[in-house]
Design an enzyme around this catalytic site. Structure first.
Site, PDB file in Angstrom:
ATOM      1  N   GLU A  43       0.852  -1.187   0.000  1.00 28.91           N
ATOM      2  CA  GLU A  43       0.000   0.000   0.000  1.00 28.91           C
ATOM      3  C   GLU A  43       0.892   1.243   0.000  1.00 28.91           C
ATOM      4  OE1 GLU A  43      -3.733   1.907   2.537  1.00 28.91           O
ATOM      5  OE2 GLU A  43      -2.285   0.649   3.586  1.00 28.91           O
ATOM      6  N   LYS A 113      -9.836   2.093  -2.342  1.00 25.34           N
ATOM      7  CA  LYS A 113     -10.077   1.661  -0.971  1.00 25.34           C
ATOM      8  C   LYS A 113     -11.480   2.040  -0.522  1.00 25.34           C
ATOM      9  CE  LYS A 113      -7.533   1.728   3.428  1.00 25.34           C
ATOM     10  NZ  LYS A 113      -6.302   2.278   4.064  1.00 25.34           N
ATOM     11  N   CYS A 154      -5.770  -2.750   2.735  1.00 27.80           N
ATOM     12  CA  CYS A 154      -5.518  -2.534   4.159  1.00 27.80           C
ATOM     13  C   CYS A 154      -6.767  -2.656   5.035  1.00 27.80           C
ATOM     14  CB  CYS A 154      -4.822  -1.196   4.356  1.00 27.80           C
ATOM     15  SG  CYS A 154      -3.974  -1.044   5.945  1.00 27.80           S
TER      16      CYS A 154
END
Length: 275
Positions: A43, A113, A154
């Site tokens: 990331e 995300k 994440c």
């Protein structure tokens, strides 16, 4: 093709985009030299994990230096590359976005995300991605030479519904480039990746930046591969490291036959709905 050799590039990310791209390129070439089929970057691999740096390093997809470099490397080396994530700018919005490049160098998928990292662990760490980032709203499920894979980033790994929807749509490997920190990492990183793999009887892969004590955000590292039985197949330390792991997708069928969790769901009582 059921066997896939993965390379997890746990690189040290610094406050220098060109240096980060040089390091990523070097690790990709080392991965190719080790007969890798699928390479994964962390990331925010091209910039420090910091809201002000997201703004400074943001790139538009159409003329992104970072994406051009990774695309050329995928094409040149005939390999899949999941380009961790970068700060992607579109108009006045900024996203935390992962791109998947196929062996021809084409970007065949991108994931913005979905769940922004807004946390406040008292006396330990506070971070609010939503101060500068916009959340994505698309499920990222993509067909590859190895079958379908799902992509999150994440904090997305904490949301069981996202993983289940991707698996119910045929994904056999869940990838989550991530950057857990020194508070959440020791507590939850391995547990979450083992849990998502076990919950869904798939392979689950997390790739993080290495720990850089000179940075304002201290990544936990420990890039990881977990299998459908919930076991850890490979895991890095906190240092810069390139790790390899071969997975065999035939294990998925075996585990699902032994413990048919997905088949035994009470669909008459509950379901996860994709809107």
């Amino acid at each position: 093709m059921t066997k896939i050799r993965l390379a997890l590039c746990q690189m040290n990310v610094v406050d220098d985009k060109e240096a980060n791209l040089k390091k990523a390129s070097s690790m990709i070439r080392d991965s190719v030299a080790n007969d890798t089929d699928f390479i994964v970057l962390p990331e925010m691999f091209n910039c420090p994990y910091s809201n002000d740096k997201f703004i400074e390093y943001g790139e538009e997809e159409a003329d992104s230096l970072t994406l051009n470099v990774i695309s050329e490397l995928a094409k040149e080396n005939d390999v899949y590359i999941l380009a961790g994530s970068i700060p992607e700018r579109e108009g006045d919005k900024l996203y935390n976005t992962s791109y998947l490049f196929d062996k021809s160098g084409s970007a065949i998928a991108k994931h913005r995300k979905m769940h922004l990292f807004d946390i406040d662990v008292k006396d330990k760490i506070t971070f609010k991605e939503s101060d500068v980032l916009t959340a994505g709203d698309e499920f990222t499920i993509v067909e590859t030479d190895f079958g379908k894979i799902g992509i999150g980033i994440c904090y997305d790994v904490r949301f069981v519904e996202l993983a289940r929807i991707m698996v119910e749509n045929g994904t056999e490997i869940l990838f989550y480039p991530g950057a857990f920190n020194q508070t959440t990492g020791p507590a939850h990183w391995e547990l979450l990746f083992r849990s998502r793999a076990l919950d869904n009887q798939v392979f689950c892969v997390g790739v993080a930046p290495a720990l850089n004590m000179d940075a304002s955000y201290h990544s936990y590292g420990h890039s990881i591969v977990t299998n459908p039985w919930g076991e850890v197949l490979a895991q890095a330390s906190e240092k810069e490291e390139l790790i390899f792991c071969e997975i065999d997708l035939s294990e998925i069928k075996k585990v699902r036959e032994e413990i048919p969790v997905l088949k035994n769901k009470r669909k008459d009582l509950y379901e996860v709905i994709r809107k």
